[in-house]
Design a protein around this motif. Structure first.
Motif, PDB file in Angstrom:
ATOM      1  N   TYR A 271      30.549  15.129 -18.510  1.00 50.52           N
ATOM      2  CA  TYR A 271      32.009  14.915 -17.909  1.00 50.52           C
ATOM      3  C   TYR A 271      32.558  15.196 -17.046  1.00 50.52           C
ATOM      4  O   TYR A 271      33.058  16.178 -16.986  1.00 50.52           O
ATOM      5  CB  TYR A 271      33.070  14.030 -18.975  1.00 50.52           C
ATOM      6  N   THR A 272      33.204  14.679 -15.431  1.00 49.64           N
ATOM      7  CA  THR A 272      34.043  16.252 -14.479  1.00 49.64           C
ATOM      8  C   THR A 272      35.118  15.249 -13.669  1.00 49.64           C
ATOM      9  O   THR A 272      35.204  15.344 -12.676  1.00 49.64           O
ATOM     10  CB  THR A 272      32.542  16.191 -13.551  1.00 49.64           C
ATOM     11  N   GLY A 273      35.441  14.470 -14.933  1.00 48.88           N
ATOM     12  CA  GLY A 273      37.114  13.703 -14.481  1.00 48.88           C
ATOM     13  C   GLY A 273      38.003  14.640 -14.986  1.00 48.88           C
ATOM     14  O   GLY A 273      37.775  15.845 -15.120  1.00 48.88           O
ATOM     15  N   ASP A 274      39.165  14.558 -14.385  1.00 45.06           N
ATOM     16  CA  ASP A 274      39.916  15.704 -14.965  1.00 45.06           C
ATOM     17  C   ASP A 274      40.424  14.934 -16.568  1.00 45.06           C
ATOM     18  O   ASP A 274      40.298  14.072 -16.882  1.00 45.06           O
ATOM     19  CB  ASP A 274      41.361  14.544 -14.268  1.00 45.06           C
ATOM     20  N   GLU A 275      41.363  15.910 -16.886  1.00 44.14           N
ATOM     21  CA  GLU A 275      42.380  15.856 -18.299  1.00 44.14           C
ATOM     22  C   GLU A 275      42.463  14.788 -18.719  1.00 44.14           C
ATOM     23  O   GLU A 275      42.219  14.244 -19.359  1.00 44.14           O
ATOM     24  CB  GLU A 275      42.897  17.474 -18.636  1.00 44.14           C
ATOM     25  N   THR A 276      43.738  14.064 -17.955  1.00 42.39           N
ATOM     26  CA  THR A 276      43.923  13.429 -18.530  1.00 42.39           C
ATOM     27  C   THR A 276      43.164  12.131 -18.723  1.00 42.39           C
ATOM     28  O   THR A 276      43.817  11.388 -19.929  1.00 42.39           O
ATOM     29  CB  THR A 276      45.451  12.707 -17.371  1.00 42.39           C
ATOM     30  N   THR A 277      42.700  11.905 -18.015  1.00 41.65           N
ATOM     31  CA  THR A 277      40.870  10.519 -18.527  1.00 41.65           C
ATOM     32  C   THR A 277      40.303  11.182 -20.038  1.00 41.65           C
ATOM     33  O   THR A 277      39.992   9.987 -20.113  1.00 41.65           O
ATOM     34  CB  THR A 277      41.095  10.422 -16.816  1.00 41.65           C
ATOM     35  N   ALA A 278      40.290  12.358 -19.958  1.00 41.79           N
ATOM     36  CA  ALA A 278      39.589  12.543 -21.130  1.00 41.79           C
ATOM     37  C   ALA A 278      40.552  12.500 -21.968  1.00 41.79           C
ATOM     38  O   ALA A 278      39.579  12.255 -23.083  1.00 41.79           O
ATOM     39  CB  ALA A 278      39.231  14.571 -20.396  1.00 41.79           C
ATOM     40  N   GLN A 279      41.383  12.515 -22.208  1.00 37.18           N
ATOM     41  CA  GLN A 279      42.398  12.466 -23.299  1.00 37.18           C
ATOM     42  C   GLN A 279      42.976  11.299 -23.752  1.00 37.18           C
ATOM     43  O   GLN A 279      42.983  10.426 -24.789  1.00 37.18           O
ATOM     44  CB  GLN A 279      43.929  13.231 -22.558  1.00 37.18           C
ATOM     45  N   ARG A 280      42.685  10.458 -22.790  1.00 34.58           N
ATOM     46  CA  ARG A 280      42.595   9.157 -22.925  1.00 34.58           C
ATOM     47  C   ARG A 280      41.920   8.630 -23.818  1.00 34.58           C
ATOM     48  O   ARG A 280      41.571   8.310 -24.504  1.00 34.58           O
ATOM     49  CB  ARG A 280      43.002   7.775 -21.984  1.00 34.58           C
ATOM     50  N   ALA A 281      40.689   9.048 -23.416  1.00 34.89           N
ATOM     51  CA  ALA A 281      38.874   8.876 -24.388  1.00 34.89           C
ATOM     52  C   ALA A 281      39.242   9.617 -25.572  1.00 34.89           C
ATOM     53  O   ALA A 281      38.860   8.691 -26.508  1.00 34.89           O
ATOM     54  CB  ALA A 281      38.008   9.303 -22.998  1.00 34.89           C
ATOM     55  N   ILE A 282      39.665  10.441 -24.993  1.00 39.06           N
ATOM     56  CA  ILE A 282      40.108  11.171 -26.813  1.00 39.06           C
ATOM     57  C   ILE A 282      40.459  10.011 -28.058  1.00 39.06           C
ATOM     58  O   ILE A 282      40.550  10.377 -28.854  1.00 39.06           O
ATOM     59  CB  ILE A 282      40.014  12.385 -26.891  1.00 39.06           C
ATOM     60  N   ALA A 283      41.088   9.567 -27.254  1.00 38.29           N
ATOM     61  CA  ALA A 283      42.398   8.989 -27.987  1.00 38.29           C
ATOM     62  C   ALA A 283      42.385   8.141 -28.519  1.00 38.29           C
ATOM     63  O   ALA A 283      42.369   7.021 -29.488  1.00 38.29           O
ATOM     64  CB  ALA A 283      44.017   8.742 -27.021  1.00 38.29           C
ATOM     65  N   MET A 284      40.664   6.934 -28.041  1.00 36.12           N
ATOM     66  CA  MET A 284      40.350   6.179 -28.033  1.00 36.12           C
ATOM     67  C   MET A 284      39.078   6.335 -29.045  1.00 36.12           C
ATOM     68  O   MET A 284      38.367   5.185 -29.726  1.00 36.12           O
ATOM     69  CB  MET A 284      39.146   5.567 -27.318  1.00 36.12           C
ATOM     70  N   GLY A 285      38.507   7.566 -29.510  1.00 30.34           N
ATOM     71  CA  GLY A 285      38.020   8.129 -30.472  1.00 30.34           C
ATOM     72  C   GLY A 285      36.448   9.233 -29.565  1.00 30.34           C
ATOM     73  O   GLY A 285      35.371   8.854 -30.104  1.00 30.34           O
ATOM     74  N   PHE A 286      36.801   8.753 -28.291  1.00 30.01           N
ATOM     75  CA  PHE A 286      35.081   8.996 -27.557  1.00 30.01           C
ATOM     76  C   PHE A 286      34.808  10.813 -27.763  1.00 30.01           C
ATOM     77  O   PHE A 286      36.307  10.918 -27.461  1.00 30.01           O
ATOM     78  CB  PHE A 286      35.475   8.715 -26.334  1.00 30.01           C
ATOM     79  N   PHE A 287      33.838  11.308 -27.663  1.00 29.70           N
ATOM     80  CA  PHE A 287      33.411  12.218 -27.677  1.00 29.70           C
ATOM     81  C   PHE A 287      33.335  13.294 -26.096  1.00 29.70           C
ATOM     82  O   PHE A 287      33.249  11.793 -25.074  1.00 29.70           O
ATOM     83  CB  PHE A 287      31.869  13.031 -28.055  1.00 29.70           C
ATOM     84  N   ILE A 288      33.614  14.347 -25.450  1.00 34.17           N
ATOM     85  CA  ILE A 288      33.289  14.332 -24.184  1.00 34.17           C
ATOM     86  C   ILE A 288      32.522  15.340 -23.912  1.00 34.17           C
ATOM     87  O   ILE A 288      32.034  16.423 -24.597  1.00 34.17           O
ATOM     88  CB  ILE A 288      34.816  14.994 -24.112  1.00 34.17           C
TER      89      ILE A 288
END
Ligand SMILES: [Zn+2]
Length: 263
Positions: A161-178
């Motif tokens: 993953y090389t996107g921004d932290e906000t988008t990573a947090q959105r993904a994590i909230a859905m249960g995704f790993f980074i």
């Protein structure tokens, strides 16, 4: 220490000369599992053959966004059949790549969506490749996640993953790993390092993406699974945690995501 390289392309030509040596070095480095995702139908078949030879190797099957032009009417059915193999632990790598631009965006979107649907049908997690399209990919994933029937198991990983932290947090909230790769070890990777500091260890996976993205101090050489410890060491340093702890947690994360089936 038992690490997992959650993303490596051992089937690529770069390993034709010394694949067995590479796997032996991985074992010596304490790797317990390696996940080899597919990029198109043909290489998925080759990966499954490798998985039959090497017990520590597991597979994902899928068509990479950069290979979207290979998609035809048979591909989905082919992938569905290949996914029955007991060593297939995910659908991937799938996603959106607007950086390389090797296939029209509309086609990439269709191929991504069809494979998400397949993953839902087979109750498998997804390995997502996104470049310069992270937030759009996460929008698509959020639609998909609400339709999954196996909602209690983790839906997938945003690999390298090389996107921004906000988008990573959105993904994590859905249960995704980074998924964290070699570039985190580079001196100038300030944004990526800050993100790793901010995200909980329980959401991180370590990966090499070998033969690419070689970590420091091997930068410039071919990457290989044995180097995944360099990624884990950097995470330990950034988060002021013992390496053992990073290794235990990321390995437990990988097990939770891929639920290795006994072969
Ligand atoms: Zn990859």
């Amino acid at each position: 220490m038992a690490l997992v390289d959650t993303h490596c392309h051992l089937d690529f030509n770069a390993f034709d000369r010394d694949r067995l040596d590479v796997l032996q070095r991985a074992q010596q480095a304490g790797l317990m599992r390696i996940v080899n995702p597919g990029i198109d139908r043909d290489n998925c078949q080759a990966i499954l053959r490798l998985c039959e030879t090497y017990s520590e190797l597991f597979a994902a099957v899928g068509v990479h966004p950069n290979s979207a032009l290979t998609w035809n009417q048979q591909t989905l059915g082919n992938l569905r059949l290949l996914a029955q193999h007991p060593k297939v632990v995910a659908i991937g790598e799938i996603g959106l790549d607007l950086y390389r631009d090797r296939a029209p965006k509309e086609l990439q979107l269709r191929v991504f969506r069809e494979q998400l649907e397949l993953a839902g049908e087979l109750e498998l997690p997804v390995i997502v490749h996104s470049r310069q399209a992270e937030s759009e990919a996460v929008d698509i994933l959020s639609e998909w996640v609400t339709q999954r029937t196996n909602g209690s198991s983790p839906p997938g990983v945003l690999h390298s993953y090389t996107g921004d932290e906000t988008t990573a947090q959105r993904a994590i909230a859905m249960g995704f790993f980074i998924g964290i790769t070699g570039p985190v070890t580079f001196k100038n990777a300030i944004q990526l390092q800050r993100m790793v500091m901010a995200l909980p260890l329980t959401c991180l996976l370590v990966e090499t993406d070998a033969p690419f993205l070689t970590p420091h101090p091997h930068r410039g050489e071919r990457n290989e699974p044995a180097y995944v410890h360099l990624v884990a060491e950097k995470i330990a340093e950034l988060k002021h945690r013992p390496l053992e702890r990073v290794s235990d947690i990321t390995t437990a994360n990988a097990e939770r995501l891929f639920q290795w089936r006994l072969v």
